[in-house]
Motif scaffolding. Sequence first.
Motif, mmCIF file in Angstrom:
data_model
loop_
_atom_site.group_PDB
_atom_site.id
_atom_site.type_symbol
_atom_site.label_atom_id
_atom_site.label_comp_id
_atom_site.label_asym_id
_atom_site.label_seq_id
_atom_site.Cartn_x
_atom_site.Cartn_y
_atom_site.Cartn_z
ATOM 1 N N LEU A 117 0.830 -1.201 0.000
ATOM 2 C CA LEU A 117 0.000 0.000 0.000
ATOM 3 C C LEU A 117 0.868 1.257 0.000
ATOM 4 C CD1 LEU A 117 -2.749 -1.007 2.604
ATOM 5 C CD2 LEU A 117 -2.866 -1.121 0.110
ATOM 6 N N LEU A 118 1.951 1.228 0.760
ATOM 7 C CA LEU A 118 2.865 2.370 0.786
ATOM 8 C C LEU A 118 3.498 2.590 -0.586
ATOM 9 C CD1 LEU A 118 2.453 1.953 3.858
ATOM 10 C CD2 LEU A 118 4.873 2.460 4.151
ATOM 11 N N GLU A 119 3.792 1.497 -1.266
ATOM 12 C CA GLU A 119 4.411 1.609 -2.595
ATOM 13 C C GLU A 119 3.438 2.168 -3.632
ATOM 14 O OE1 GLU A 119 7.776 -1.697 -3.073
ATOM 15 O OE2 GLU A 119 5.827 -2.562 -2.610
ATOM 16 N N ARG A 120 2.165 1.843 -3.516
ATOM 17 C CA ARG A 120 1.181 2.294 -4.498
ATOM 18 C C ARG A 120 0.749 3.745 -4.276
ATOM 19 N NH1 ARG A 120 -1.257 -2.950 -3.892
ATOM 20 N NH2 ARG A 120 -2.966 -2.081 -2.675
ATOM 21 N N SER A 121 0.780 4.183 -3.040
ATOM 22 C CA SER A 121 0.294 5.517 -2.722
ATOM 23 C C SER A 121 1.263 6.595 -3.194
ATOM 24 C CB SER A 121 0.075 5.648 -1.216
ATOM 25 O OG SER A 121 -0.295 6.976 -0.896
ATOM 26 N N GLU A 122 0.720 7.744 -3.573
ATOM 27 C CA GLU A 122 1.537 8.900 -3.933
ATOM 28 C C GLU A 122 1.684 9.865 -2.758
ATOM 29 O OE1 GLU A 122 3.263 9.258 -6.645
ATOM 30 O OE2 GLU A 122 2.549 7.291 -7.284
ATOM 31 N N ARG A 123 1.044 9.575 -1.656
ATOM 32 C CA ARG A 123 1.130 10.434 -0.478
ATOM 33 C C ARG A 123 2.238 9.974 0.458
ATOM 34 N NH1 ARG A 123 -4.976 9.839 0.256
ATOM 35 N NH2 ARG A 123 -5.891 11.695 -0.674
ATOM 36 N N ASP A 124 2.681 10.878 1.331
ATOM 37 C CA ASP A 124 3.454 10.470 2.494
ATOM 38 C C ASP A 124 2.530 9.701 3.422
ATOM 39 O OD1 ASP A 124 5.626 11.833 1.451
ATOM 40 O OD2 ASP A 124 5.307 13.629 2.666
ATOM 41 N N THR A 125 3.131 8.927 4.316
ATOM 42 C CA THR A 125 2.355 7.977 5.116
ATOM 43 C C THR A 125 2.716 8.082 6.587
ATOM 44 O OG1 THR A 125 2.182 6.386 3.293
ATOM 45 C CG2 THR A 125 1.941 5.515 5.508
ATOM 46 N N ILE A 126 1.733 7.841 7.435
ATOM 47 C CA ILE A 126 1.986 7.665 8.856
ATOM 48 C C ILE A 126 1.337 6.347 9.273
ATOM 49 C CG2 ILE A 126 -0.036 9.061 9.515
ATOM 50 C CD1 ILE A 126 1.689 10.031 11.933
ATOM 51 N N VAL A 127 2.104 5.502 9.943
ATOM 52 C CA VAL A 127 1.655 4.154 10.312
ATOM 53 C C VAL A 127 1.502 4.067 11.819
ATOM 54 C CG1 VAL A 127 2.240 1.700 10.303
ATOM 55 C CG2 VAL A 127 2.717 3.110 8.286
ATOM 56 N N PHE A 128 0.348 3.571 12.252
ATOM 57 C CA PHE A 128 0.042 3.388 13.663
ATOM 58 C C PHE A 128 -0.096 1.911 13.977
ATOM 59 C CE2 PHE A 128 -1.580 7.462 12.362
ATOM 60 C CZ PHE A 128 -1.368 8.311 13.444
ATOM 61 N N GLU A 129 0.567 1.433 15.015
ATOM 62 C CA GLU A 129 0.203 0.134 15.564
ATOM 63 C C GLU A 129 -1.133 0.303 16.259
ATOM 64 O OE1 GLU A 129 3.516 -1.191 17.932
ATOM 65 O OE2 GLU A 129 4.656 -1.776 16.149
ATOM 66 N N ASP A 130 -1.930 -0.766 16.299
ATOM 67 C CA ASP A 130 -3.318 -0.596 16.728
ATOM 68 C C ASP A 130 -3.496 -0.294 18.215
ATOM 69 O OD1 ASP A 130 -2.738 -3.119 17.696
ATOM 70 O OD2 ASP A 130 -4.163 -4.171 16.412
ATOM 71 N N ASP A 131 -2.409 -0.364 19.000
ATOM 72 C CA ASP A 131 -2.512 0.002 20.413
ATOM 73 C C ASP A 131 -2.091 1.444 20.665
ATOM 74 O OD1 ASP A 131 0.189 -0.311 19.951
ATOM 75 O OD2 ASP A 131 0.597 -1.376 21.816
ATOM 76 N N ALA A 132 -1.896 2.222 19.606
ATOM 77 C CA ALA A 132 -1.506 3.623 19.767
ATOM 78 C C ALA A 132 -2.637 4.418 20.418
ATOM 79 C CB ALA A 132 -1.145 4.232 18.411
ATOM 80 N N ASP A 133 -2.245 5.425 21.172
ATOM 81 C CA ASP A 133 -3.180 6.330 21.831
ATOM 82 C C ASP A 133 -2.787 7.742 21.399
ATOM 83 O OD1 ASP A 133 -5.313 6.955 23.439
ATOM 84 O OD2 ASP A 133 -4.251 6.699 25.340
ATOM 85 N N VAL A 134 -3.675 8.437 20.701
ATOM 86 C CA VAL A 134 -3.333 9.692 20.046
ATOM 87 C C VAL A 134 -4.094 10.847 20.698
ATOM 88 C CG1 VAL A 134 -3.394 10.960 17.860
ATOM 89 C CG2 VAL A 134 -2.824 8.516 17.883
ATOM 90 N N TYR A 135 -3.358 11.878 21.122
ATOM 91 C CA TYR A 135 -3.971 13.022 21.795
ATOM 92 C C TYR A 135 -3.947 14.288 20.944
ATOM 93 C CZ TYR A 135 -1.203 10.070 24.989
ATOM 94 O OH TYR A 135 -0.546 9.024 25.580
ATOM 95 N N SER A 136 -2.889 14.488 20.162
ATOM 96 C CA SER A 136 -2.715 15.731 19.417
ATOM 97 C C SER A 136 -3.464 15.712 18.088
ATOM 98 C CB SER A 136 -1.223 15.982 19.163
ATOM 99 O OG SER A 136 -0.541 16.237 20.368
ATOM 100 N N GLU A 137 -3.669 16.900 17.556
ATOM 101 C CA GLU A 137 -4.406 17.043 16.312
ATOM 102 C C GLU A 137 -3.565 16.604 15.110
ATOM 103 O OE1 GLU A 137 -7.703 18.014 16.046
ATOM 104 O OE2 GLU A 137 -7.579 17.764 18.227
ATOM 105 N N TYR A 138 -4.260 16.355 14.022
ATOM 106 C CA TYR A 138 -3.625 15.924 12.774
ATOM 107 C C TYR A 138 -2.511 16.866 12.343
ATOM 108 C CZ TYR A 138 -3.207 15.340 7.675
ATOM 109 O OH TYR A 138 -2.742 15.187 6.398
#
Length: 241
Positions: free
Chosen positions: A92-113
């Motif tokens: 998927l990373l190879e096909r995409s033209e965007r930069d990427t951010i990858v999260f493991e599913d136990d991540a806890d995110v507080y800050s905005e995009y």
Amino acid sequence: MNTSPHSPPPQYTELPEIKKRFKIKRKVADGELNAYILSYIGNEAMAERLERQLSERGFPNIQIVYAHDCAATGMRRNRVVYHTFKTYLLPLLERSERDTIVFEDDADVYSEYSVYKALSQKMPMNRIAWWGSLNKQKGIPRFVVGSTIVSYKKSFIPKFAAQMRKSVEQHIDGWLSKAFEWKKDWDYEPNKGFGGTISHESYILGNSYRPGLLGSDAPQDHIIVDIRAGFKRGVKAVGDK
């Protein structure tokens, strides 16, 4: 600490057909990030919790990538994240033209995009959130424990993919640190970075319970949730004594 009961995970006798979810409709280079959540069949509760959290933080392009449950096949524990990343996420990373951010599913995110978007521009690969020790040799980080949140620039993906495919499957935390040149290819955010982890049992850590950890940007009143991980219990992993 919050607890959420969940039904037992399904029991697999063979690898299931991988569930596909496509929330990322456009893969063009529009200046935004693709956010991928790396998870596995049976751990939907944890992955969908993070999906909701990222949506609330303003992430515009979110996709959960479900691998098979490696615990059900007894895969060697230190291979799991590397294997699932290479098999299910790397294409998927190879096909995409965007930069990427990858999260493991136990991540806890507080800050905005916007915070993560800025952090992702700092290096070809940025270890934005990690949770363990930082081992250095002659001042150079050789093992940063935790790959909870990592960003990748599109221009870095060919080099990253070639190295990943030719390397032996191993503990991905050490590989990310050693396979590429620090300060040229990658860097890490100080003080465990931006974002933390939730509490859960971990197959990779020998089915042990891992309390969640707070990232440097955690609000003072933040409560770490506890979710039952969906991996299959009772299977002896390759390499276990």
